[in-house]
Design a protein around this motif. Sequence first.
Motif, PDB file in Angstrom:
ATOM      1  N   VAL A  94       0.713   1.994  -0.353  1.00  0.00           N
ATOM      2  CA  VAL A  94      -0.036   2.373  -1.556  1.00  0.00           C
ATOM      3  C   VAL A  94       0.818   3.228  -2.488  1.00  0.00           C
ATOM      4  O   VAL A  94       0.869   2.997  -3.704  1.00  0.00           O
ATOM      5  CB  VAL A  94      -1.335   3.119  -1.178  1.00  0.00           C
ATOM      6  CG1 VAL A  94      -2.000   3.695  -2.429  1.00  0.00           C
ATOM      7  CG2 VAL A  94      -2.291   2.188  -0.456  1.00  0.00           C
ATOM      8  N   THR A 142      -5.804  -6.119  -1.183  1.00  0.00           N
ATOM      9  CA  THR A 142      -6.485  -4.942  -0.629  1.00  0.00           C
ATOM     10  C   THR A 142      -7.760  -4.680  -1.417  1.00  0.00           C
ATOM     11  O   THR A 142      -8.823  -4.428  -0.852  1.00  0.00           O
ATOM     12  CB  THR A 142      -5.583  -3.698  -0.717  1.00  0.00           C
ATOM     13  OG1 THR A 142      -4.332  -3.970  -0.096  1.00  0.00           O
ATOM     14  CG2 THR A 142      -6.234  -2.506  -0.057  1.00  0.00           C
ATOM     15  N   THR A 160      -5.234   1.188   4.550  1.00  0.00           N
ATOM     16  CA  THR A 160      -4.608   2.038   3.535  1.00  0.00           C
ATOM     17  C   THR A 160      -4.444   3.497   3.927  1.00  0.00           C
ATOM     18  O   THR A 160      -3.731   4.239   3.234  1.00  0.00           O
ATOM     19  CB  THR A 160      -5.424   2.001   2.229  1.00  0.00           C
ATOM     20  OG1 THR A 160      -6.773   2.430   2.506  1.00  0.00           O
ATOM     21  CG2 THR A 160      -5.450   0.609   1.638  1.00  0.00           C
TER      22      THR A 160
END
Length: 337
Positions: free
Chosen positions: A208, A174, A199
Amino acid sequence: MGGRIVRGAAVSAARLGVAVLVGAVLTGVARAEPTAVSAPDGSHVVSSVEGRTWTEMTVYSALMGRPVLVKVLRAPDDSTPAPTLYLLNGADGGVDRNWADATDAAAFFADKQVNVVIPFGGEGSYFTDWRADDPALGKQRWASFLTRELPPIVDATLHTTGANAIAGISMAGTAVFQLALSAPGVYRAIGSYSGCVRTSDLRGQAVVNAVVTSQQGNPVNMWGPPSDPAWAANDPYLHAEQLRGTAIYVASGNGQPGAFDTVDGVRGDLVQLTYQLLFGAPLEAIANVCTRQLQDRLRELNIPATVDLRTTGTHSWGYWQQDLHNSWPVFSAALTR
């Protein structure tokens, strides 16, 4: 509290120095004197130790106020400038396993004219700049370190062309997108292996939160509460248009056991195999959904990308080594254009 932090940092730095010196004695390599190489903000090389394969540099980050271990594999021909490939570790920052000891990176790049740089640390940080210091993880300014502090130091220390690429696994899969968006032009190519790039939707926020809290961190100190606009501001899926012109390689398995999810595939390590089947399988299934979403988004925007959706594979190093091999042609083309 400030005094305890300062004393803790001093102790950590001292321990790191002792470990480096002992390691040099035990392995029979020479300890290099600290150099004057520094970044504009005062970040600098504290020490450099030449190993048999990897050079271990300790780089002081002025923004984070602490030393960072960086392993470097120099390009084979030091007389010719070479580009640089940065490899980011996962959620544990490389403490458990990392690119240097869990893959054949050293052997793979032995005949390739490229410098390979592996920063250590950043557990649960998403390699971004946090809005507040975290009681468990401390001051996190990793995006600035990886775009403003470390690259100038690497360029000044090594014989580089100034061209960079960056790749990472899992959490770092990410982060490479976020880094490319936060500092356009620093990285010509990015590689994301088993990452979850989106996200700010419910699934992304859940991922996350799970990653950050697994390292005892608080996501609120990173981007605020779930309703905070910072979550969307740091979501590469929502800002994919800005990736146009960056070479992109994305890969993931689907959670189904494959060639590296066997006794032979883990070289007889039954504990590792158990982990891959019980935990690596569902983690990779989630990464697969995220990767398909990203693929659809890039297609919608007509942004070129190489996407490898493997028909098997869990969340584990055997596949990430394979991904590194497969993505190298994409990086090589971008780094030499």
